[in-house]
Enzyme design. Structure first.
Site, PDB file in Angstrom:
ATOM      1  N   ASP A 280       0.858  -1.186   0.000  1.00  0.00           N
ATOM      2  CA  ASP A 280       0.000   0.000   0.000  1.00  0.00           C
ATOM      3  C   ASP A 280       0.896   1.238   0.000  1.00  0.00           C
ATOM      4  O   ASP A 280       2.113   1.142   0.148  1.00  0.00           O
ATOM      5  CB  ASP A 280      -0.892  -0.033   1.239  1.00  0.00           C
ATOM      6  CG  ASP A 280      -2.109   0.875   1.133  1.00  0.00           C
ATOM      7  OD1 ASP A 280      -2.253   1.576   0.109  1.00  0.00           O
ATOM      8  OD2 ASP A 280      -2.915   0.882   2.075  1.00  0.00           O
TER       9      ASP A 280
ATOM     10  N   GLU B 149       2.623   5.051  -4.012  1.00  0.00           N
ATOM     11  CA  GLU B 149       2.586   5.986  -5.149  1.00  0.00           C
ATOM     12  C   GLU B 149       3.908   6.764  -5.357  1.00  0.00           C
ATOM     13  O   GLU B 149       4.159   7.120  -6.521  1.00  0.00           O
ATOM     14  CB  GLU B 149       1.421   6.965  -4.972  1.00  0.00           C
ATOM     15  CG  GLU B 149       0.063   6.326  -5.053  1.00  0.00           C
ATOM     16  CD  GLU B 149      -0.304   5.520  -3.797  1.00  0.00           C
ATOM     17  OE1 GLU B 149      -1.099   4.577  -3.929  1.00  0.00           O
ATOM     18  OE2 GLU B 149       0.220   5.829  -2.703  1.00  0.00           O
TER      19      GLU B 149
ATOM     20  N   ASP C  21      -9.094   3.705  -2.106  1.00  0.00           N
ATOM     21  CA  ASP C  21      -9.949   4.063  -0.975  1.00  0.00           C
ATOM     22  C   ASP C  21     -11.314   4.563  -1.433  1.00  0.00           C
ATOM     23  O   ASP C  21     -11.590   5.768  -1.431  1.00  0.00           O
ATOM     24  CB  ASP C  21      -9.251   5.115  -0.119  1.00  0.00           C
ATOM     25  CG  ASP C  21      -7.949   4.589   0.466  1.00  0.00           C
ATOM     26  OD1 ASP C  21      -7.800   3.359   0.537  1.00  0.00           O
ATOM     27  OD2 ASP C  21      -7.090   5.399   0.844  1.00  0.00           O
TER      28      ASP C  21
END
Length: 943
Positions: free
Chosen positions: A540, A543, A617
């Site tokens: 997770d 990015e 999300d």
């Protein structure tokens, strides 16, 4: 005191993410008007400089520079901007196997101390150019030349010299034009200008002249605006409180591509717009361009072109005659404008691509069919890694399961409620202070025992491992990374220090292959204490997410391996992190023969070769359930096939109806995981009582029954790159009424699904395609045949609208088990749905469901064919192993749309005569207990 300050800062940062879940704070994220390189490039209705930009941006091919180097299968030539004597560009043109055209442009003689980044490790090493032949040789008498594939007729390329333009023709028809709007833009690498020396004191007369000149300039608004667009933000740029030092100055590139004859374009995921991409400019439209820049958007809005967690710069155009595509290989921040153009002859889609840095590297996918487009893109970037069977089952996740006892109770809850599942997940709270590869010893004192208890039921566990490394000298990962110099550096050359879940954090430079290898070793059982072979990984925040960074991400002037800036490689960061983590799972076992499972949030082109992706999300809202289908379809078209959305929505608290409908949708999406936020109420499938528990159970059980179809379809992707979850137009490319449809989809070529995504929906319309070919569809619940067309159906809460295509043969396993492992030796049910010609065909893929042995031929790929009342079963591939013989049988064969036979015979000794049942109302034939082995060829005749 320092710890107190850290806790206070963390609480403030986290409150920004946890407390505000109504909608994303868009002020934290850039648009084109906030990015100076985009403003300089964009043909903007805001500034109104279209004509000025066009007149300035003409590039011409330098006379006498064109040459074909046959040994390299490459055409070279130089380009020069009009009215410029320096800054020559060199362009390379090539054709690859399968009819793929490649165009590359960069400086011919860049500055010695500066270089442009070229994307690495995305294209397969196996791609090869083919010989090129002149179709029309360059000459002084002509302003054009053309070339084609030297070995077969598929396409040709026509190049115009002045001004430069490149046209791709398919089957002698113009398909894609390049630079037809003269938006080719290339900012040359340069050194920062030195400040001018102080000016001497001017005379009074000189001051008057200067003031008059300034007044004249101020009166010319157009010139002022153009000057602002042209020069602002070259050498530094601010966004909010953050400053980008931009030491290399302006390096942006741009190009326009027009898809001729097309009114629909798709791809460039990940965004929350519909599948068919909307126009962002032209005809009075004033939208932001689609943005491709991987970002942590803590709750996203629907129908926005803003950037999300991952991106693939692939656009596919489709019309009734052809399917073509453009793949823009660039890892920097990118914007894409789309414009509809209608001419008396045909519609077209104009697109304008803008990237902050890098080179122009474009692949033209010439199709001309959907299936060939997918093969061409897979040829370049690879197919989906064949997943382990367990990963196609249901996954249960929550931020966070609190303890080993909590895990045990959830695991037992599935058994007590007779609901199958395969994987339970642990989020960040399972660690010791967000130090990854560690455990909270108070709540997880015996992690290996916990995994073994789960594993005794043949289930798996997944733990989260994020890329931010807690800056704690007593944390072995940080201390070793620091001593080895493995962290990304800030602009001053020090280890980059940002804030994320652990507090002060640094980030490993995964663009460096040495660091990726080191990271892979961290997953070894000797390093990751308490891990077992039953443990898999979740990546997770990759990015990467930096809570106190610009746009919740890393500063663009941070420094990477090779001297490149973060701006150059940003969209590759999560891709490389995902890659290194998956490598670690393979290498942790001595035999390196266990397929990895690593879920990632960030992605780029080629991520399909590594593992699964999810849409990030989302929220417990009907609109987020609805948009999950277009988002996943877009990702599938761009190769990201093993993808899914959090069932129930990550944020908020779904009511029982929404949660139930979401389980029904998720059961027919490639990756199937329930997940929820830390502050969301518990929502395990049995907590909403009846009738919801039963209906959710039925949806999950239905998912497991179709696992042979899912597994076979994923295997077929490894052969041809075709999407696992695909839009209707992929199967029916000439039916224009399907081009906008994104609330229906196909699984492979066999099942049509239209999930219920509207609240209190009692009836709905379903579009069954294939009217032009007299297609027949069968409701999988009622087994009734339905002709292609629009139908209206009842949708009580228990109804999932799913239809099997006439002409398809699907394999199922219908015994309910705890998990996929217990299903391995279960017999198959074969469901044959006949088309209007009373024929059908289908495939079945079987291997050991977990290892790489299938790459050595240890698999079965079998073909079912029903024609003229004969069902044959044989090898579908000459690569299947003759020694691989799973002891699995076919226990039932169901044929829909068939007449009742007098008898049924089989050519297998001992099975010569088969008993059957016939339902005349449904024209349904059932052969029970034929007990035929799946590795044995057979023929069954209906007499």
């Amino acid at each position: 005191m320092r710890k107190l300050v850290i806790l206070i800062i963390l609480s403030i940062v986290c409150s920004l993410f946890i407390g505000s879940i109504e909608s994303v704070d868009t002020s934290k994220f850039k648009t084109c008007k906030d990015s100076h390189f985009c403003k300089r490039n964009r043909v903007s209705h805001e500034v109104g400089v279209m004509n000025e930009m066009k007149s300035k941006q003409n590039f011409n091919i330098v006379e006498g520079s064109i040459k074909l180097v046959k040994q390299e299968n490459t055409i070279y030539f130089d380009l020069q901007e009009q009215n410029q004597k320096s800054n020559l560009l060199t362009m390379k043109l090539e054709i690859y196997e399968g009819g793929i055209v490649r165009m590359r442009a960069q400086e011919k003689e860049p500055l010695l101390n500066k270089q442009r980044y070229q994307v690495q490790d995305v294209l397969l090493d196996t791609i090869k150019t083919v010989p090129i032949q002149w179709k029309q040789e360059p000459s002084k008498q002509s302003n054009t030349f053309s070339f084609k594939h030297g070995e077969k007729e598929c396409c040709y390329v026509l190049v115009q010299l002045v001004p430069f333009k490149l046209d791709v023709y398919i089957m002698n028809e113009l398909a894609i034009t390049t630079n037809s709007d003269n938006l080719f833009h290339f900012e040359p690498i340069s050194d920062k200008p030195q400040p001018l020396p102080p000016k001497e004191k001017k005379s009074e007369e000189e001051n008057k002249e200067a003031n008059q000149e300034e007044d004249n300039n101020n009166n010319n608004n157009d010139n002022n605006e153009e000057q602002q667009v042209s020069t602002e933000g070259y050498w530094e740029e601010r966004f909010g409180s953050h400053q980008d030092s931009k030491p290399n100055g302006p390096m942006s590139i741009g190009m326009d591509f027009t898809f001729v004859g097309s009114s629909h374009v798709y791809g460039i995921p990940e965004h929350t717009t519909r599948l068919s991409l909307k126009s962002t400019t032209g005809n009075g439209i004033n939208e932001q361009p689609y943005r491709l820049y991987n970002l942590d958007v803590f709750e996203y809005e629907i129908d926005k072109t803003m950037a999300l967690y991952g991106h693939v710069p692939l656009m596919i155009s489709h019309d009734t005659k052809k399917t073509v595509g453009v793949f823009w290989l660039n890892a920097a921040e990118t914007f894409v404008d789309i414009e509809d153009v209608t001419t008396p002859v045909s519609p077209s889609k104009k697109t304008h691509w803008i990237s902050e840095s890098g080179i122009i590297d474009v692949f033209y996918l010439t199709g001309p069919t959907p299936s060939t487009i997918f093969k061409q893109y897979a040829y370049l970037t690879g197919t989906t890694a064949l997943p382990q069977m367990f990963s196609l089952g249901y996954h249960q996740c929550k931020w966070n399961y609190k303890s080993e006892d909590d895990v045990k109770q959830v695991d037992n809850g599935f058994d007590e409620n007779h609901i199958p599942y395969d994987v339970i997940w642990l989020d960040i709270e399972h660690t010791d202070g967000k130090r990854y590869f560690t455990w909270d010893n108070n709540n997880f004192p015996t992690p290996a025992d916990m995994q073994n208890i789960i594993g005794a039921k043949h289930r798996k566990m997944v733990t989260i491992v994020d890329p931010h490394i807690k800056r704690d000298n007593n944390y072995y990962v940080h201390s070793e990374a620091t001593s080895k110099g493995y962290y990304i550096k800030n602009k001053d050359g020090n280890d980059y220090d940002g804030w994320c879940w652990p507090g002060s954090s640094s980030y490993l430079d995964f663009t460096n292959p040495e660091i990726r290898k080191w990271w892979a070793t961290q997953f070894g059982y000797d390093k990751y204490k308490g891990s077992t072979p039953n443990l898999y990984i979740w990546n997770d925040m990759n990015e990467p997410s930096v809570f106190n960074g610009p746009e919740v991400s890393m500063h663009k002037d941070a420094k990477h391996h090779g001297g490149f800036e973060h701006r150059d490689v940003h969209n590759l960061y999560g891709y490389y992190y995902h890659m290194a983590s998956a490598d670690g799972l393979v290498q942790r076992n001595a035999d390196q023969n266990d397929r990895p499972f690593v879920l990632s949030r960030a992605f780029y082109a080629g991520s399909q070769r590594i593992g699964a992706i999810w849409t990030g999300d989302n929220s417990a809202q009907w609109s987020h359930l609805e948009i999950s289908n277009p988002m996943l379809l877009s990702m599938n078209l761009a190769g990201i096939t093993f993808s899914g959305a959090d069932v129930g929505g990550f944020f908020g608290n779904p009511d029982a109806e929404l949660l139930t409908r979401w389980y029904q949708a998720g059961a027919f999406q490639p990756f199937f995981r329930g997940h929820a936020h830390l502050d969301s109420r518990r929502r395990e499938p049995w907590l909403f009582n009846e009738p919801y528990t039963t209906i959710i159970r039925e949806a999950i059980v239905k998912r497991y029954s179709y696992l042979p179809l899912w597994y076979t379809t994923f295997y077929q992707n490894t052969l041809n790159g075709a999407p696992v979850m695909r839009p209707l137009w992929v199967q029916y490319p000439k039916e224009a009424n399907l081009f906008d449809v994104d609330d229906h989809y196909l699984i492979g070529d066999s099942l049509l699904v239209k999930p219920v995504t509207q609240q209190s929906c009692k009836t709905m319309k379903v579009l069954l395609p294939g009217q032009s070919v007299n297609e027949i569809w069968y409701d999988v619940d009622t087994e009734k045949p339905i002709n292609a067309g629009v139908i209206e159906i009842d949708t009580p809460l228990e109804k999932i609208p799913v239809y099997q295509r006439g002409g398809s043969i699907i394999s199922k396993k219908e015994r309910v088990r705890r998990s996929t492992y217990q299903m391995r030796d279960d017999p198959y049910t074969i469901r044959i749905a006949l088309d209007s010609s009373k024929s059908a065909q289908g495939q079945l893929y079987i291997d050991d469901e977990h290892s790489f042995d299938y790459k050595k031929g240890k698999f079965l790929y079998r073909q079912f064919t029903f024609k003229d009342n004969v069902l044959s079963f044989s090898d579908a591939s000459n690569k299947s192993s003759t020694s691989y013989k799973p002891n699995v049988t076919i226990e039932k064969i169901v044929i829909l749309g068939v007449q009742k036979p007098h008898s049924i015979t089989c050519n297998i000794t001992g099975k010569e005569k088969l008993s059957f049942e016939y339902d005349s109302t449904l024209s349904k034939l059932t052969i029970r207990k034929p007990d035929l082995l799946v590795d044995t060829d057979f023929i069954i005749k209906l007499n």
